[in-house]
Design a protein around this motif. Structure first.
Motif, PDB file in Angstrom:
ATOM      1  N   GLY A  20       0.799  -1.216   0.000  1.00 30.83           N
ATOM      2  CA  GLY A  20       0.000   0.000   0.000  1.00 30.83           C
ATOM      3  C   GLY A  20       0.834   1.268   0.000  1.00 30.83           C
ATOM      4  N   ARG A  21       2.103   1.178  -0.245  1.00 29.85           N
ATOM      5  CA  ARG A  21       2.957   2.363  -0.312  1.00 29.85           C
ATOM      6  C   ARG A  21       3.799   2.291  -1.574  1.00 29.85           C
ATOM      7  N   VAL A  22       4.402   3.443  -1.949  1.00 28.79           N
ATOM      8  CA  VAL A  22       5.227   3.447  -3.158  1.00 28.79           C
ATOM      9  C   VAL A  22       6.515   2.690  -2.868  1.00 28.79           C
ATOM     10  N   LYS A  44       4.796  17.687 -15.631  1.00 35.15           N
ATOM     11  CA  LYS A  44       5.481  17.616 -14.338  1.00 35.15           C
ATOM     12  C   LYS A  44       6.744  16.759 -14.415  1.00 35.15           C
ATOM     13  N   ARG A  80      10.417   9.793  -4.520  1.00 36.68           N
ATOM     14  CA  ARG A  80       9.418  10.521  -3.752  1.00 36.68           C
ATOM     15  C   ARG A  80       8.816  11.664  -4.592  1.00 36.68           C
ATOM     16  N   ALA A  83       6.475  10.368  -7.249  1.00 35.59           N
ATOM     17  CA  ALA A  83       5.220   9.875  -6.678  1.00 35.59           C
ATOM     18  C   ALA A  83       4.304  11.036  -6.299  1.00 35.59           C
ATOM     19  N   LEU A  84       4.887  12.077  -5.711  1.00 29.94           N
ATOM     20  CA  LEU A  84       4.075  13.233  -5.315  1.00 29.94           C
ATOM     21  C   LEU A  84       3.497  13.944  -6.525  1.00 29.94           C
ATOM     22  N   ALA A  85       4.290  14.017  -7.586  1.00 27.49           N
ATOM     23  CA  ALA A  85       3.832  14.745  -8.776  1.00 27.49           C
ATOM     24  C   ALA A  85       2.931  13.889  -9.658  1.00 27.49           C
TER      25      ALA A  85
ATOM     26  N   GLU B 522      -5.166   4.234   9.969  1.00 24.41           N
ATOM     27  CA  GLU B 522      -4.707   3.549   8.756  1.00 24.41           C
ATOM     28  C   GLU B 522      -5.753   2.612   8.188  1.00 24.41           C
ATOM     29  N   LEU B 551      -0.609  16.226   2.787  1.00 23.60           N
ATOM     30  CA  LEU B 551      -0.945  15.749   1.443  1.00 23.60           C
ATOM     31  C   LEU B 551       0.142  14.822   0.912  1.00 23.60           C
ATOM     32  N   GLU B 552       1.387  15.197   1.166  1.00 25.26           N
ATOM     33  CA  GLU B 552       2.494  14.335   0.735  1.00 25.26           C
ATOM     34  C   GLU B 552       2.375  12.970   1.418  1.00 25.26           C
ATOM     35  N   ILE B 555      -0.360  10.935  -0.294  1.00 23.70           N
ATOM     36  CA  ILE B 555      -0.001  10.420  -1.630  1.00 23.70           C
ATOM     37  C   ILE B 555       1.003   9.273  -1.508  1.00 23.70           C
ATOM     38  N   LEU B 556       1.992   9.448  -0.613  1.00 21.80           N
ATOM     39  CA  LEU B 556       3.041   8.424  -0.508  1.00 21.80           C
ATOM     40  C   LEU B 556       2.569   7.192   0.249  1.00 21.80           C
ATOM     41  N   THR B 557       1.601   7.366   1.157  1.00 20.82           N
ATOM     42  CA  THR B 557       1.147   6.232   1.967  1.00 20.82           C
ATOM     43  C   THR B 557       0.026   5.451   1.281  1.00 20.82           C
ATOM     44  N   TYR B 558      -0.821   6.174   0.580  1.00 20.25           N
ATOM     45  CA  TYR B 558      -1.961   5.512  -0.077  1.00 20.25           C
ATOM     46  C   TYR B 558      -1.947   5.814  -1.576  1.00 20.25           C
ATOM     47  N   PRO B 559      -0.888   5.392  -2.283  1.00 22.52           N
ATOM     48  CA  PRO B 559      -0.761   5.790  -3.697  1.00 22.52           C
ATOM     49  C   PRO B 559      -1.908   5.291  -4.564  1.00 22.52           C
ATOM     50  N   ARG B 560      -2.629   4.271  -4.109  1.00 24.59           N
ATOM     51  CA  ARG B 560      -3.732   3.744  -4.926  1.00 24.59           C
ATOM     52  C   ARG B 560      -5.093   4.284  -4.484  1.00 24.59           C
ATOM     53  N   ARG B 568      -3.331  15.729  -5.108  1.00 21.84           N
ATOM     54  CA  ARG B 568      -2.348  16.404  -5.982  1.00 21.84           C
ATOM     55  C   ARG B 568      -2.882  17.754  -6.425  1.00 21.84           C
ATOM     56  N   MET B 571      -2.533  20.189  -3.699  1.00 16.56           N
ATOM     57  CA  MET B 571      -1.129  20.611  -3.583  1.00 16.56           C
ATOM     58  C   MET B 571      -0.805  21.665  -4.637  1.00 16.56           C
TER      59      MET B 571
END
Lengths: 427, 581
Positions: A20-22, A44, A80, A83-85, B522, B551-552, B555-560, B568, B571
């Protein structure tokens, strides 16, 4: 897709879903940022690459490979940032990178090292909304840092502290885009006239046209000494007109209290200009066009030409990397868009300038590149690639709705190309 | 392809083959026109000058010369031609031309002298001064234009002369009070200036509005009161506007003379405004209008007035209007039906629910069945809000529509009957009610979906508190309901809802704390939503760095997560990369 690659992609997907994470596989040595249809955020992607260079990293621009992909080291910062963009990234091993390089070696493609983030300046009137300028919008959307400067900074000789300068729809003839008559009384025009007049007087010039000519000269000097210049819309045409008119009055009486020299067109010194030659000036102060350089003449109803599409030329990546960089795109044919200067009549382009894109069958070009002294210039006609008929007061363009904009990609190619390490040309 | 090209070209070729008149047969004036049309202005000017050498007062050639020279910014060079023409054959056209040319040449003394000379020859002495002022206005010389118009006023001896022009100049100079005074004078010349005056004065900046109202002197009635009435409606005080409207109608003058038209103009202004005060002002204006009407129109206007009063929360006035409709013999059956419906709406909106039930029972058959069912559902909602669930149920028990099912689901939820609520909401589907109601229903379904129990009275009580508008009790009730639930089985969902309610009631500190708790669980369904809401809250609190970090993290924790694109976008908005929505 090769089977091994497919299985690799499957494995990544499964791992991501579980955790569930990148996460990328440990074996990744590089991140390939594809710039073809697989990319989710084309604009981007330039920002991700630019910021890597800002952090001191290095990358490669794979010209003509997957529409101008980027190959970056697989570091945590880039992972990172991408992934953010929301930028699509394909983790690959060193072996896969070698395979790509081998493929590039055998085709019309090349890998150009990217070494240093250029210091970017945007020439813009103080207080102008960011939405007035396509380049400012593109830079902000991609997350590329830039500084703003205007006449006072240019006259104070601040330009040499930057690598790359962008000009947008500034009128370097000092005639307020020739809106003076048609928009008389409009608050924005009153403000424009006031700001320009006060600045010109403060800098010691008799009037705005004189101040703009001096600014144009400084910009020319910046390029001659090795700067990169990118201009769009009116800035392209009026910069050259201001340079060619260094000894001639080409401004209407409302701008400098004297009418245009009646023989001005014949007296212009085109040797002093960047890209154009032999143009005839528009003598009427009420027609918001400057000369016959522009092919579309959008604000002159009787002369206005309809919009078509322009096609990017192909260049040899190994022999002509600069022009190749400037045309990297996932689309070859791009819908045209108006600006106060939309296009450039080919019979007004100097032989030394390279046409990067034109409308097949039409007498005009859209996108030009050339060299002056030790520097280069690129001229791109039109105002906003995603607002083809932009009018004053229109709603601002929201680039999150156009993340794949091929027109905006051309702008960003220009920002990144000064980052490329210069190579000896293969002859 | 070649054939098509030739076919298209052939008319041109034929035209080219047609005999053209020899150059010697083309008149010099025609030649000048042709050159001007082709855009060769310098040559056109020479050609027009050739015509003038033969006839120095040829007005067509003089105007052509002016056009051609203006196109190349050289108007001033035709001074000699103008002097000669004026000496030979003066006329209003030539005087006007002379003004333009001397103005372009920057010779104000010659301009003034020409105006005075022209005024001496004109029956209407104002015309030259108006031309002069207009010319200066075009050149944005506001003080010069004002002097010119005032000179015209003095020359005419009439204090209202050129008042519309002077009003515009004053407005351009930012002096709205003087502009208002001039507009009042302009009304004396022509009532047709009324809408222009209102349109111009509406733009008065806030700080100058009191001065404009002082000039209009609305307390003394008359036209000033009418203009003030409309302006106040535009400026956010429609009730005061309605008061001035009444004064305007009561005072002899244009407002009273135009009577119905004045009220209609005011009504048009306030009808477009959605505020409570505007609805009340609309009701008052319509009531005034009805008093001046006759026949069936009276009942129609009163009905609209009743609705406006009802919307404004003035049920007594609405009842008064409806009672008058009941006594009106000219009111049609359809109008009477609409009056019953409006009466029910007023009663329901005013909380007079037993009275509404009685009206429905006694007069319900006068309104169409579909409207009746709709009103029953509104009555049910009103009872629900009062906590009278059984009385609410009585109105929808026989309702088999999707709207009825949606309402039954809501009722079940208020009773804590989650199984019934799920079933009814699913029956209602996405089409019942408005788009907002549909979205709200989906959100409620999402709220109860993860809860395994069929019944949860604590949640029902919390939702009842919410229905009554008691958010604080609703939040406490949601906390109680969540206590016995696993976070993954609805507990986190209820926590998120409580946090959202807390944020909505403006308790940012409590909302922040609650969002953080839910984000920390979570639970994939709720944690990203809590993070997104928390980021929005932080942005509202002007804490952009913390918002960006949140927000970061999302996005990084729940990318799906389906919320990543929204994160995004937020942001991008926060860093100014895209325009705010």
């Amino acid at each position: 897709m090769k089977r091994r690659d497919f299985l690799g992609a499957m494995a990544i997907g499964a791992a991501s879903a579980r955790v569930g994470r990148v996460r990328w596989p440990r074996s990744a040595d590089y991140f390939l940022i594809p710039m073809d249809e697989a990319q989710a955020e084309h604009l981007k992607a330039y920002g991700v690459t630019f910021r890597l260079l800002e952090r001191g990293g290095r990358g490669e621009w794979l010209l003509n490979y997957r529409s101008g992909a980027f190959l970056l080291p697989a570091d945590a910062g880039t992972q990172r940032d991408a992934a953010l963009a929301g930028v699509t990234v394909e983790p690959i091993s060193a072996g896969q990178a070698d395979q790509i390089r081998a493929e590039i070696a055998g085709t019309n493609a090349d890998a150009v090292p990217l070494e240093k983030a250029p210091k970017v300046a945007v020439y813009v009137t103080p207080g102008a909304a960011p939405w007035d300028d396509a380049v400012t919008m593109a830079l902000q959307y991609a997350g590329i840092k830039f500084e703003k400067l205007w006449d006072a900074e240019v006259i104070a000789d601040k330009l040499p502290t930057y690598d790359w300068l962008h000009l947008h729809h500034e009128d370097f003839t000092g005639q307020y885009s020739k809106f003076y008559m048609n928009y008389a009384g409009a608050p924005w025009l009153r403000e424009m006239v006031e700001v320009n007049g006060v600045t010109a007087r403060r800098l010691g010039f008799a009037n705005v046209p004189a101040a703009k000519k001096a600014v144009a000269e400084r910009i020319r000097g910046f390029v001659e000494r090795g700067g990169f210049l990118f201009a769009m819309c009116t800035a392209t045409e009026t910069l050259d007109l201001a340079l060619a008119a260094h000894e001639t009055d080409i401004a209407a009486s409302y701008a400098d209290n004297t009418p245009m020299d009646p023989g001005a067109s014949a007296r212009l010194d085109w040797n002093h200009a960047f890209a154009f030659t032999g143009a005839q000036l528009e003598a009427s102060p009420t027609v918001p066009q400057f000369s016959d350089i522009d092919g579309h003449q959008v604000n002159s109803l009787g002369r206005r030409q309809p919009l078509g599409s322009f096609t990017l030329f192909e260049f040899s990546a190994k022999i002509d990397p600069v022009n190749t960089m400037l045309i990297q795109n996932h689309r070859q044919v791009i819908p045209d868009f108006y600006g106060l200067t939309t296009s450039f009549n080919k019979n007004r382009i100097k032989p030394g300038a390279t046409v990067l894109a034109d409308e097949p069958g039409a007498p005009w070009a859209k996108y030009l590149h050339g060299e002056l002294g030790q520097g280069t210039y690129t001229f791109f006609g039109g105002h906003d690639p995603e607002d083809p008929q932009h009018a004053i007061g229109d709603a601002p363009t929201d680039l999150s709705l156009h993340p794949h904009s091929p027109g905006y990609r051309l702008i960003l190619n220009n920002v990144l190309f000064p980052a490329a390490k210069k190579k000896e040309l293969k002859t | 392809m070649l054939a098509i090209a030739l076919a298209l070209l052939s008319p041109c070729l034929l035209a080219a083959q047609r005999p053209q008149p020899p150059a010697s047969q083309v008149s010099p004036l025609q030649r000048a026109f042709d050159l001007e049309r082709r855009g060769t202005y310098a040559e056109a000017a020479s050609a027009y000058r050739a015509v003038l050498r033969a006839d120095s007062a040829d007005q067509t050639a003089l105007l052509g010369l002016e056009r051609s020279l203006a196109a190349i910014d050289r108007t001033a060079t035709m001074l000699p031609e103008v002097r000669t023409a004026l000496a030979a054959k003066p006329s209003p056209v030539l005087y006007a031309l002379a003004l333009r040319v001397w103005s372009a040449a920057g010779e104000p003394d010659s301009v003034r002298a020409t105006v005075e000379r022209w005024a001496g020859t004109e029956a209407d002495r104002v015309v030259p001064y108006r031309e002069w002022g207009d010319l200066l206005l075009q050149r944005r010389d506001l003080s010069g234009a004002k002097r010119a118009y005032l000179a015209g006023r003095t020359a005419s001896g009439e204090p209202a002369t050129l008042s519309a022009e002077l009003a515009q100049v004053a407005q351009l100079q930012g002096d709205y009070a003087t502009s208002a005074a001039e507009w009042l004078l302009a009304q004396r010349l022509s009532p047709g200036y009324r809408s222009t005056a209102i349109g111009a004065l509406t733009q008065t900046p806030d700080p100058q509005r009191p001065a404009v109202l002082r000039v209009l002197a609305p307390e003394s009635g008359g036209e000033g009161a009418f203009i003030a009435a409309v302006l106040l409606a535009q400026w956010g005080d429609p009730l005061k506007g309605a008061e001035y409207l009444r004064r305007s109608l009561a005072t002899p003058g244009e407002g009273a003379r135009q009577g119905t038209a004045s009220i209609a103009a005011f009504v048009e202004q306030v009808r477009a405004l959605g505020t409570r005060d505007a609805r009340r002002a609309l009701g008052e204006a319509l009531e005034l209008l009805a008093e001046r009407q006759g026949g069936a129109a009276v009942a129609r206007t009163r009905l609209e007035a009743a609705r406006a009063y009802a919307d404004a929360g003035a049920p007594a006035d609405a009842h008064r209007m409806l009672a008058l409709i009941g006594q009106d013999r000219n009111a049609s059956g359809d109008l009477a039906s609409q009056a019953v419906r409006t009466l029910l709406e007023v009663q329901i909106a005013g909380g007079e629910l037993p009275e509404a039930e009685r009206t429905l029972a006694e007069q319900g058959d006068r309104i169409p069945p579909e409207d009746r069912a709709n009103l029953r559902r509104r009555l049910a909602v009103a009872w629900m809000r009062k906590g009278e669930l059984d009385r609410a149920a009585a109105h929808i028990d026989a309702d088999s529509t999707v709207d009825g099912a949606a309402l039954a689901g809501r009722l079940s939820l208020l009773r804590g009957d989650l199984r019934g609520a799920r079933s009814y909401f699913q029956q209602a589907g996405p089409y019942a009610g408005s788009r907002t109601e549909s979205t709200d229903r989906t959100a409620l379904l999402a709220l109860i979906q993860p809860i395994e129990a069929d019944s949860l009275p604590a949640l029902g009580a919390a939702m009842q508190a919410l229905e009554r508008g008691d958010t604080l009790s609703a939040i406490a009730g949601l906390d109680r309901a969540a206590e016995g639930l696993d976070p993954k089985a609805g507990g986190a969902q209820l926590g998120l809802f409580a946090a959202q309610l807390s944020g909505a009631r403006g308790d940012a500190a409590d909302a922040e704390k609650r969002f953080k708790v839910v984000a920390a669980t979570e639970v994939p369904a709720t944690a990203p939503a809590a993070e997104l809401d928390l980021a929005r809250l932080l942005l509202r609190l002007n804490r952009p760095r913390e918002a960006m970090a949140q927000l970061e993290h999302l996005i990084l924790t729940y990318p799906r997560s389906a919320l990543v694109p929204q994160a995004r976008r937020l942001m991008d908005e926060a860093r100014g990369a895209i325009p705010s929505t």
